[in-house]
Write a protein that holds these residues in place. Sequence first.
Motif, PDB file in Angstrom:
ATOM      1  N   ARG A  37     -27.323 -24.098  33.475  1.00  0.00           N
ATOM      2  CA  ARG A  37     -26.855 -24.326  32.264  1.00  0.00           C
ATOM      3  C   ARG A  37     -27.585 -25.526  31.587  1.00  0.00           C
ATOM      4  NH1 ARG A  37     -27.845 -22.944  28.532  1.00  0.00           N
ATOM      5  NH2 ARG A  37     -26.676 -23.802  26.764  1.00  0.00           N
ATOM      6  N   MET A  38     -27.538 -26.676  32.057  1.00  0.00           N
ATOM      7  CA  MET A  38     -28.133 -27.922  31.755  1.00  0.00           C
ATOM      8  C   MET A  38     -29.490 -27.831  31.212  1.00  0.00           C
ATOM      9  SD  MET A  38     -25.389 -29.683  31.032  1.00  0.00           S
ATOM     10  CE  MET A  38     -26.067 -31.143  30.525  1.00  0.00           C
ATOM     11  N   LYS A 144     -22.514 -14.000  28.474  1.00  0.00           N
ATOM     12  CA  LYS A 144     -21.818 -15.005  28.983  1.00  0.00           C
ATOM     13  C   LYS A 144     -21.993 -15.435  30.459  1.00  0.00           C
ATOM     14  CE  LYS A 144     -17.909 -15.086  25.667  1.00  0.00           C
ATOM     15  NZ  LYS A 144     -16.670 -14.620  25.757  1.00  0.00           N
ATOM     16  N   LEU A 145     -22.032 -14.166  31.179  1.00  0.00           N
ATOM     17  CA  LEU A 145     -22.236 -14.364  32.679  1.00  0.00           C
ATOM     18  C   LEU A 145     -23.510 -14.632  33.178  1.00  0.00           C
ATOM     19  CD1 LEU A 145     -20.087 -11.221  33.821  1.00  0.00           C
ATOM     20  CD2 LEU A 145     -19.564 -13.705  34.258  1.00  0.00           C
ATOM     21  N   ARG A 146     -24.804 -14.197  32.299  1.00  0.00           N
ATOM     22  CA  ARG A 146     -26.077 -14.401  32.698  1.00  0.00           C
ATOM     23  C   ARG A 146     -26.423 -15.791  32.215  1.00  0.00           C
ATOM     24  NH1 ARG A 146     -29.888 -10.464  33.347  1.00  0.00           N
ATOM     25  NH2 ARG A 146     -30.967 -12.076  33.875  1.00  0.00           N
ATOM     26  N   PHE A 147     -26.073 -16.187  30.910  1.00  0.00           N
ATOM     27  CA  PHE A 147     -26.723 -17.353  30.221  1.00  0.00           C
ATOM     28  C   PHE A 147     -25.966 -18.474  30.486  1.00  0.00           C
ATOM     29  CE2 PHE A 147     -27.218 -20.450  26.700  1.00  0.00           C
ATOM     30  CZ  PHE A 147     -28.320 -20.575  26.615  1.00  0.00           C
ATOM     31  N   THR A 152     -27.114 -13.549  38.368  1.00  0.00           N
ATOM     32  CA  THR A 152     -28.150 -12.377  38.184  1.00  0.00           C
ATOM     33  C   THR A 152     -27.774 -11.172  37.488  1.00  0.00           C
ATOM     34  OG1 THR A 152     -27.821 -11.496  40.325  1.00  0.00           O
ATOM     35  CG2 THR A 152     -29.344 -13.447  40.358  1.00  0.00           C
ATOM     36  N   SER A 153     -28.664 -10.250  37.183  1.00  0.00           N
ATOM     37  CA  SER A 153     -28.370  -9.092  36.678  1.00  0.00           C
ATOM     38  C   SER A 153     -27.612  -8.328  37.681  1.00  0.00           C
ATOM     39  CB  SER A 153     -29.741  -8.073  36.149  1.00  0.00           C
ATOM     40  OG  SER A 153     -29.304  -7.086  35.709  1.00  0.00           O
TER      41      SER A 153
END
Length: 187
Positions: A37-38, A144-147, A152-153
């Motif tokens: 995320r960072m 939210k889950l991906r980014f 992963t998808s």
Amino acid sequence: MSEVTQILSRIEYGDASATPELLPLVYDELRHLAAARMQHETPGQTLQPTALVHEAWLRLVDSGPSESWNGRAHFFAAAAEAMRRILVERARRKSSCKGGGAQNRVAMIDFGHTDQTPIIDLIALDDALCRFESRDPRKSELVKLRFFAGLTSQDAARILGISTSTADNDWAYAKCWLRLEMSGEAL
């Protein structure tokens, strides 16, 4: 049932001794999520992934006995949401006048920053994501889950209970919708 799920179940039933057992099991994964995320943060960011994990952990643990997680996937989704909120709050503070938002940073030495990771305005993303959530909650949760969680998808599809191809289609739609919404070109 995984060890993490068992400990989460014990926490849900009020076993205070289970909370310290959980952190060593999930810390590496939380640290990986925070580091991923960072990468999207602006250069010169003072928040480190370790600090983000610790802040998110405190929010998760201090949420009290009313918070219950339905297994490992739900716990990591809650952790991703906590990280998102921390980063958005931090971005809002930095953009305020008191936080120096009106000031432009001038680099003393230009090192020729070559990182190709796009810089994302977290406040604009959060606002757009809130609008998107009222329009399509499942696709918003996928974002939210991906980014924010860096899943992963396939992992996100499993958590949401949808097929991978549906998750891929939703992800493509969500990225386009958010890009248009954030650029002000929304219809």
